[in-house]
Design an enzyme around this catalytic site. Structure first.
Site, PDB file in Angstrom:
ATOM      1  N   ARG A  53       0.821  -1.229   0.000  1.00 51.28           N
ATOM      2  CA  ARG A  53       0.000   0.000   0.000  1.00 51.28           C
ATOM      3  C   ARG A  53       0.843   1.262   0.000  1.00 51.28           C
ATOM      4  O   ARG A  53       0.370   2.329  -0.363  1.00 51.28           O
ATOM      5  CB  ARG A  53      -0.986  -0.017   1.175  1.00 51.28           C
ATOM      6  CG  ARG A  53      -1.941   1.184   1.192  1.00 51.28           C
ATOM      7  CD  ARG A  53      -3.182   0.967   2.048  1.00 51.28           C
ATOM      8  NE  ARG A  53      -2.883   0.364   3.309  1.00 51.28           N
ATOM      9  CZ  ARG A  53      -2.318   0.988   4.365  1.00 51.28           C
ATOM     10  NH1 ARG A  53      -2.043   2.273   4.297  1.00 51.28           N
ATOM     11  NH2 ARG A  53      -2.067   0.337   5.480  1.00 51.28           N
ATOM     12  N   TYR A 107     -14.181  13.544 -18.288  1.00 48.47           N
ATOM     13  CA  TYR A 107     -14.714  12.185 -18.081  1.00 48.47           C
ATOM     14  C   TYR A 107     -15.880  12.224 -17.073  1.00 48.47           C
ATOM     15  O   TYR A 107     -15.832  12.976 -16.092  1.00 48.47           O
ATOM     16  CB  TYR A 107     -13.559  11.326 -17.561  1.00 48.47           C
ATOM     17  CG  TYR A 107     -13.904   9.886 -17.297  1.00 48.47           C
ATOM     18  CD1 TYR A 107     -14.154   9.007 -18.343  1.00 48.47           C
ATOM     19  CD2 TYR A 107     -13.974   9.408 -15.988  1.00 48.47           C
ATOM     20  CE1 TYR A 107     -14.457   7.692 -18.087  1.00 48.47           C
ATOM     21  CE2 TYR A 107     -14.273   8.088 -15.734  1.00 48.47           C
ATOM     22  CZ  TYR A 107     -14.522   7.235 -16.792  1.00 48.47           C
ATOM     23  OH  TYR A 107     -14.820   5.927 -16.543  1.00 48.47           O
ATOM     24  N   LYS A 204      -6.228   2.361 -20.132  1.00 49.56           N
ATOM     25  CA  LYS A 204      -6.420   2.590 -21.565  1.00 49.56           C
ATOM     26  C   LYS A 204      -5.105   2.316 -22.307  1.00 49.56           C
ATOM     27  O   LYS A 204      -4.622   1.202 -22.272  1.00 49.56           O
ATOM     28  CB  LYS A 204      -6.947   4.010 -21.778  1.00 49.56           C
ATOM     29  CG  LYS A 204      -8.045   4.436 -20.776  1.00 49.56           C
ATOM     30  CD  LYS A 204      -9.344   3.652 -20.895  1.00 49.56           C
ATOM     31  CE  LYS A 204     -10.304   3.872 -19.727  1.00 49.56           C
ATOM     32  NZ  LYS A 204     -10.653   5.249 -19.418  1.00 49.56           N
TER      33      LYS A 204
END
Ligand SMILES: *Cc1c(COP(=O)(O)O)cnc(C)c1O
Length: 386
Positions: A53, A107, A204
């Protein structure tokens, strides 16, 4: 040291090797996956604590150095999604009472993050039309800390000129944050044009295979240290396997994006000559409103384009039903060519009239051009039009 003297390698080379040290016999060619979430700690010190983390496992650190090189940034951080990247990037810049200026063409998830989540935290966001002259300058207040833009814009592929915006942010002491997902570092590197922070949905183009969810924030080292605190505390760190897959995908980003650029140009040119298609949105075409700017600031026009069918929504439905190769699915930037209808995805919350007003009428289809043979793609699109 000998490396420092030689010219910096080109992007395609950096994507594969990063700043790799000299090769030694016996080293693996492919960097290993270290899935362990914890690492043996030195006695008597809190220094050097490694934990997944904290974004400092071997797979994370290697990839973060490489992505920083690709963007021309001092440092970068890989997060568990593009939304995680956007949220942590802005939480590192803004406090309650601060004001953010954002392009209105962003977006859908980012739009909701700003207007729902940030608003409830006391961070005010003003949406601005970036194509209206002086629109950002007119709305700066004393609480304004940053300007957020996305370019190229989804789904109309409008391209924003960063030069006047970065001139403004530099002179006003604001941070310029750019979501550069659609361009990928192959086609555009915002930091070279005055941006302070670059965000990607690595889901993407950076990964490019429709199988990893991840995000990237790149910027100065002190700023990335702040983003890291947000990533650690809001729990936005990816798992090593996602990082390893992303590293694998990233190695081919240059050749993938170059191919998508070429195929999208060929498809856009073909589409402009079809009577069944009313309009084609692609910055590589002379008919696109931002063709000139795109030519000046981009290294490639991208793999995203949009078409508007004569016959509107009904024609779009018929067309989609007939497609065999081009896949009806959301998301973008991968090896498979995808088609989607903004009226059912990114712009589903608007009415048909509202969409038409911002240039997305019914019958508008967004294409993410993948790596199939372009003649096969055009043949599929052509048979579906008939
Ligand atoms: C997909 C996308 C996002 C969100 O990324 P996720 O990886 O889905 O969280 C943000 N910005 C743009 C431009 C996108 O296309």
């Amino acid at each position: 040291m000998s490396r420092a003297k030689s010219k910096k390698p080109n992007l395609a080379t950096l994507a594969i090797h990063g700043a790799r040290d000299a090769h030694r016999p016996g080293d693996p060619v492919v960097e290993p996956l270290v899935q362990s979430i914890n690492h043996i700690q030195a006695l008597g010190t809190g220094e050097g604590l490694k934990y997944t983390r904290y974004g400092n496992t071997p797979n994370a650190e290697r990839l973060q150095r490489r992505l920083a090189l690709l963007e021309g940034a001092e440092a970068s951080l890989v997060l568990s999604s593009g939304m995680g990247a956007t949220a942590c990037a802005l939480l590192a810049l803004l406090r309650p009472g601060d004001h953010l200026l954002s392009s209105m063409y962003i977006y859908g998830g980012t739009h909701r993050l700003f207007l729902e989540e940030f608003a409830s935290m006391g961070i005010e966001v003003t949406l601005v039309d970036p194509f209206e002259p002086r629109s950002f300058r007119k709305r700066i207040k004393k609480e304004t800390r940053a300007i957020f833009i996305e370019s190229p814009v989804n789904p109309t592929c409008r391209v924003l000129d960063l030069r006047p915006i970065s001139y403004l942010t530099k002179s006003e002491g604001l941070a310029l944050v750019v979501d550069s997902t659609f361009a990928s570092p192959v086609n555009f590197r915002p930091i070279e044009h005055g941006a302070d922070v670059v965000i990607h949905s690595a889901t993407k183009y950076l990964n490019g295979h429709h199988d990893v969810l991840a995000g990237v924030v790149a910027g100065s080292q002190p700023y990335i240290d702040e983003v890291l605190q947000k990533e650690m505390l809001w729990g936005q760190t990816p798992d090593p396997f996602a990082l390893w897959l992303l590293e694998r995908g990233l190695k081919t980003v240059d050749v993938r994006v170059q191919r998508a650029n070429e195929s999208a140009m060929a498809i856009a040119t073909w589409a402009e000559g079809r009577k069944e298609i009313k309009k084609v949105h692609y910055p590589g075409l002379a008919s696109h409103p931002d063709h000139q700017i795109a030519q000046e600031i981009l290294d490639g026009f991208g793999g995203m384009l949009a078409i508007e069918l004569v016959g509107g929504g009904k024609a779009a439905e018929r067309f989609l039903r007939r497609l065999r190769l081009v896949t009806h699915a959301p998301s973008l930037g991968g090896v498979d060519t995808l088609v989607s209808e903004p009226r059912y995805t990114s712009h589903a919350k608007m009415t048909s009239a509202e969409r038409a007003r911002i240039g997305i009428p019914d019958g508008f289809l967004r294409l993410s051009v993948g790596l199939e043979n372009v003649d096969d793609l055009i043949a599929d699109l052509e048979q579906a039009l008939k």
